[in-house]
Motif scaffolding. Structure first.
Motif, short mmCIF file in Angstrom:
data_model
loop_
_atom_site.label_atom_id
_atom_site.label_comp_id
_atom_site.label_asym_id
_atom_site.label_seq_id
_atom_site.Cartn_x
_atom_site.Cartn_y
_atom_site.Cartn_z
N GLY A 1 56.32 -63.08 -25.49
CA GLY A 1 55.67 -64.24 -24.87
C GLY A 1 55.22 -63.89 -23.45
O GLY A 1 55.15 -62.72 -23.08
N CYS A 2 54.92 -64.91 -22.66
CA CYS A 2 54.47 -64.68 -21.28
C CYS A 2 54.67 -65.95 -20.46
O CYS A 2 54.48 -67.05 -20.95
CB CYS A 2 52.99 -64.28 -21.27
N ALA A 3 55.05 -65.75 -19.20
CA ALA A 3 55.34 -66.89 -18.33
C ALA A 3 54.12 -67.40 -17.59
O ALA A 3 54.19 -68.41 -16.89
CB ALA A 3 56.42 -66.50 -17.32
N MET A 4 52.98 -66.72 -17.72
CA MET A 4 51.84 -67.02 -16.85
C MET A 4 51.04 -68.26 -17.26
O MET A 4 50.28 -68.79 -16.47
CB MET A 4 50.91 -65.80 -16.75
N GLY A 5 51.21 -68.65 -18.52
CA GLY A 5 50.68 -69.95 -18.94
C GLY A 5 49.17 -70.10 -19.02
O GLY A 5 48.67 -71.23 -18.91
N CYS A 6 48.42 -69.02 -19.21
CA CYS A 6 46.97 -69.16 -19.37
C CYS A 6 46.69 -69.95 -20.65
O CYS A 6 47.21 -69.61 -21.72
CB CYS A 6 46.29 -67.80 -19.43
N GLY A 7 45.85 -70.97 -20.54
CA GLY A 7 45.67 -71.92 -21.63
C GLY A 7 44.91 -71.38 -22.82
O GLY A 7 44.98 -71.94 -23.92
N PHE A 8 44.18 -70.27 -22.66
CA PHE A 8 43.38 -69.70 -23.75
C PHE A 8 44.13 -68.62 -24.51
O PHE A 8 43.59 -67.99 -25.41
CB PHE A 8 42.08 -69.10 -23.18
N CYS A 9 45.40 -68.38 -24.11
CA CYS A 9 46.12 -67.20 -24.62
C CYS A 9 47.35 -67.62 -25.44
O CYS A 9 48.16 -68.44 -24.99
CB CYS A 9 46.55 -66.33 -23.44
N ALA A 10 47.48 -67.03 -26.61
CA ALA A 10 48.59 -67.37 -27.50
C ALA A 10 49.94 -67.07 -26.85
O ALA A 10 50.89 -67.86 -26.96
CB ALA A 10 48.46 -66.59 -28.81
N SER A 11 50.04 -65.95 -26.11
CA SER A 11 51.32 -65.62 -25.46
C SER A 11 51.62 -66.61 -24.35
O SER A 11 52.78 -66.99 -24.12
CB SER A 11 51.27 -64.21 -24.86
N GLY A 12 50.59 -67.02 -23.64
CA GLY A 12 50.77 -67.98 -22.53
C GLY A 12 51.23 -69.33 -23.03
O GLY A 12 52.10 -69.97 -22.43
N VAL A 13 50.67 -69.76 -24.14
CA VAL A 13 51.06 -71.05 -24.71
C VAL A 13 52.51 -70.96 -25.20
O VAL A 13 53.29 -71.90 -25.06
CB VAL A 13 50.08 -71.46 -25.84
N MET B 1 51.13 -58.52 -25.73
CA MET B 1 51.83 -59.72 -25.25
C MET B 1 52.46 -59.45 -23.89
O MET B 1 53.04 -58.40 -23.66
CB MET B 1 52.96 -60.07 -26.21
N GLY B 2 52.36 -60.45 -23.01
CA GLY B 2 53.11 -60.38 -21.76
C GLY B 2 52.31 -59.92 -20.56
O GLY B 2 51.21 -59.39 -20.69
N GLU B 3 52.88 -60.16 -19.39
CA GLU B 3 52.26 -59.76 -18.13
C GLU B 3 53.04 -58.54 -17.60
O GLU B 3 54.18 -58.67 -17.13
CB GLU B 3 52.32 -60.94 -17.14
N PRO B 4 52.44 -57.35 -17.69
CA PRO B 4 53.19 -56.13 -17.34
C PRO B 4 53.77 -56.16 -15.94
O PRO B 4 54.89 -55.70 -15.72
CB PRO B 4 52.15 -55.02 -17.46
N THR C 1 46.41 -56.84 -15.67
CA THR C 1 47.20 -57.89 -15.05
C THR C 1 46.37 -59.13 -14.75
O THR C 1 45.17 -59.04 -14.48
CB THR C 1 47.87 -57.40 -13.75
N SER C 2 47.05 -60.27 -14.78
CA SER C 2 46.41 -61.53 -14.44
C SER C 2 46.31 -61.70 -12.93
O SER C 2 45.74 -62.67 -12.46
CB SER C 2 47.21 -62.67 -15.05
N GLY C 3 46.88 -60.75 -12.18
CA GLY C 3 46.69 -60.79 -10.73
C GLY C 3 47.95 -61.08 -9.92
O GLY C 3 47.94 -61.93 -9.02
N GLY D 1 45.07 -63.28 -29.77
CA GLY D 1 43.71 -62.95 -29.37
C GLY D 1 43.58 -61.63 -28.66
O GLY D 1 42.79 -60.78 -29.06
N GLN D 2 44.38 -61.43 -27.65
CA GLN D 2 44.15 -60.29 -26.79
C GLN D 2 44.38 -58.96 -27.49
O GLN D 2 43.91 -57.94 -27.05
CB GLN D 2 45.00 -60.39 -25.52
N LEU D 3 45.15 -58.98 -28.57
CA LEU D 3 45.48 -57.72 -29.21
C LEU D 3 44.37 -57.15 -30.07
O LEU D 3 44.40 -56.00 -30.43
CB LEU D 3 46.73 -57.89 -30.08
FE1 SF4 Z 1 47.77 -64.96 -19.19
FE2 SF4 Z 1 47.92 -62.34 -19.89
FE3 SF4 Z 1 50.09 -63.88 -19.96
FE4 SF4 Z 1 48.21 -64.29 -21.75
S1 SF4 Z 1 49.45 -62.47 -21.55
S2 SF4 Z 1 49.29 -65.87 -20.55
S3 SF4 Z 1 46.37 -63.82 -20.54
S4 SF4 Z 1 48.90 -63.38 -18.15
#
Ligand code: SF4
Ligand code: SAH
Length: 387
Positions: free
Chosen positions: A145-157, A194-197, A228-230, A371-373
């Protein structure tokens, strides 16, 4: 800092030297153990035939063994293989093997794209006479998963379930390499699964050291891309720790703070001026460029005016831009713009002098939700125009 001891697969040769010397082992065994794991991909101590039996028993007692089990392999018609991997605690992650697409011109271009390297074409020319190899790019995950919460991303959701250890990050590449087919060569690794490195910095940095170690898989640093998302402080840290050698991809997705914050919550913590300053300060080697990823989301960030703002924002930075029409995900009503809109956005950037690619989706037929994969592949505008 890690509270648990370092997994054997996560240890570097110098760390093996210290622990094995303390046990009275001879100095060369450290290199042997590391080579068994990372060069030969052998994780079962019993199979490490040139090691003394007492050392093999010790390694087994330390927990050396498989860290990931392939659960399913989805094969796409275009050769993309998506692997679903089970971790020891039962969680699952995904990694994708993307063979380069054959056909005139596409080969070097795809690799260059994946590695964010600019000097690939020289390499391709130099290697043109060698036996034809299919170059494979592997996309790997860094978190469940991922903690960054981007709304268009399956891991973020999905949200963050846990960080991966360096052994699980590097372990994906050990497995991926073992699954290569006749004539294939692992060429690039991209941290775009998946995830924010950079949210899992310690394990990510350690995995980079493992994958690029000359006694191991020995990937070239410039063929390894961290996306990275920044996370601004960690971008600086990555630049300092690796002297700018690791290729960097930034998920920008907007050129103004309001739009970006709506798509990516991280922008509220590290807004665009901070992020751009971090990119300017990244110790990028000469002739190399930062990849800007821009996921186009219909009605959100796809206006030609936003493309003009983007052109202005990036002025003077050594970049190339990848436009990625959003891959629809189940959990969101957001989606990709119409093709003409994508083309218009690209046109603005091309006209402004940027090298700008539209990445098409690969492995659509196996894409499931993530998606991202399944993204890779590009066609520069000029090539398309020339047919
Ligand atoms: Fe955002 Fe990347 Fe995390 Fe997806 S994996 S929620 S795009 S930071
Ligand atoms: N967390 C890192 C790396 C993993 S995401 C990052 O955000 O950069 C890798 C890329 O896939 C990012 O550019 C991300 O924005 C993009 N992405 C995620 N979900 C997507 C989707 N549904 N469609 C298109 N791109 C997507």
């Amino acid at each position: 800092m890690r509270s648990t001891p370092l997994h054997p697969v996560a240890r570097l040769p110098e760390e093996w030297s210290v622990s094995l010397a303390a046990r009275g082992e001879r100095s060369f065994t450290a290199k042997q153990v590391f080579q068994w794991i990372h060069r030969r991909g052998v994780l079962d101590p019993a199979a490490m035939t040139n090691l003394p039996a007492r050392l093999r028993e010790h390694l087994a007692a330390e927990g050396l063994g498989e860290v990931l089990t392939p659960e399913r392999v989805h094969r796409s018609e275009d050769g993309t293989r998506k692997l679903l991997l089970r971790l020891r605690d039962g969680a699952t992650i995904e990694t994708v093997l993307l063979p380069s697409v054959s056909g005139p011109g596409s080969h070097a271009q795809l690799d260059a794209d994946a590695a964010a390297a600019d000097d690939e074409d020289d390499d391709a020319a130099a290697e043109a006479d060698a036996a034809p190899r299919v170059r494979v790019t592997q996309c790997i995950s860094t978190q469940v998963g991922c903690a960054m919460g981007c709304g268009f991303c399956a891991s973020g959701v999905a949200g963050l379930k846990r960080h991966l250890g360096a052994e699980e990050i590097a372990g994906q590449v050990l497995l991926g390499r073992a699954m290569l087919e006749e004539g294939e060569e692992l060429r690039n690794v991209v941290y775009m699964g998946m995830g924010e490195p950079l949210h899992n910095y310690e394990a990510t940095a350690r995995s980079l050291r493992l994958l690029t170690h000359p006694e191991g898989i020995n990937l070239s640093t410039r063929r390894v891309t961290v996306s990275t998302s920044g996370l601004v402080p960690e971008i600086a840290r990555l630049g300092a720790d690796f002297g700018g050698q690791i290729a960097l991809a930034i998920s920008l997705h907007a050129a103004d703070d309001e739009t970006r914050s709506a798509l990516m919550p991280i922008n509220r913590k590290h807004p665009l001026d901070e992020l751009l300053a971090a990119l300017r300060a990244y110790p990028l080697p000469r002739r190399r460029r930062i990849t800007i990823e821009y996921t186009l989301v219909a009605g959100q960030n796809d206006d030609p005016a936003e493309a003009r703002r983007l052109a202005k924002l990036l002025r003077g930075l050594p970049v190339k831009i990848n436009l990625i029409p959003m891959n629809p995900i189940e959990a969101s009503s957001l989606g990709p713009p119409a093709q003409e809109r994508v083309a218009a956005f690209q046109e603005v950037l091309t006209q402004a002098g940027y090298s700008c690619f539209v990445r098409r989706r690969r492995g659509d037929d196996v894409s499931a939700a993530c998606g991202q994969l399944v993204l890779l592949g590009a066609k520069p505008k000029v090539r398309r125009a020339l047919g």
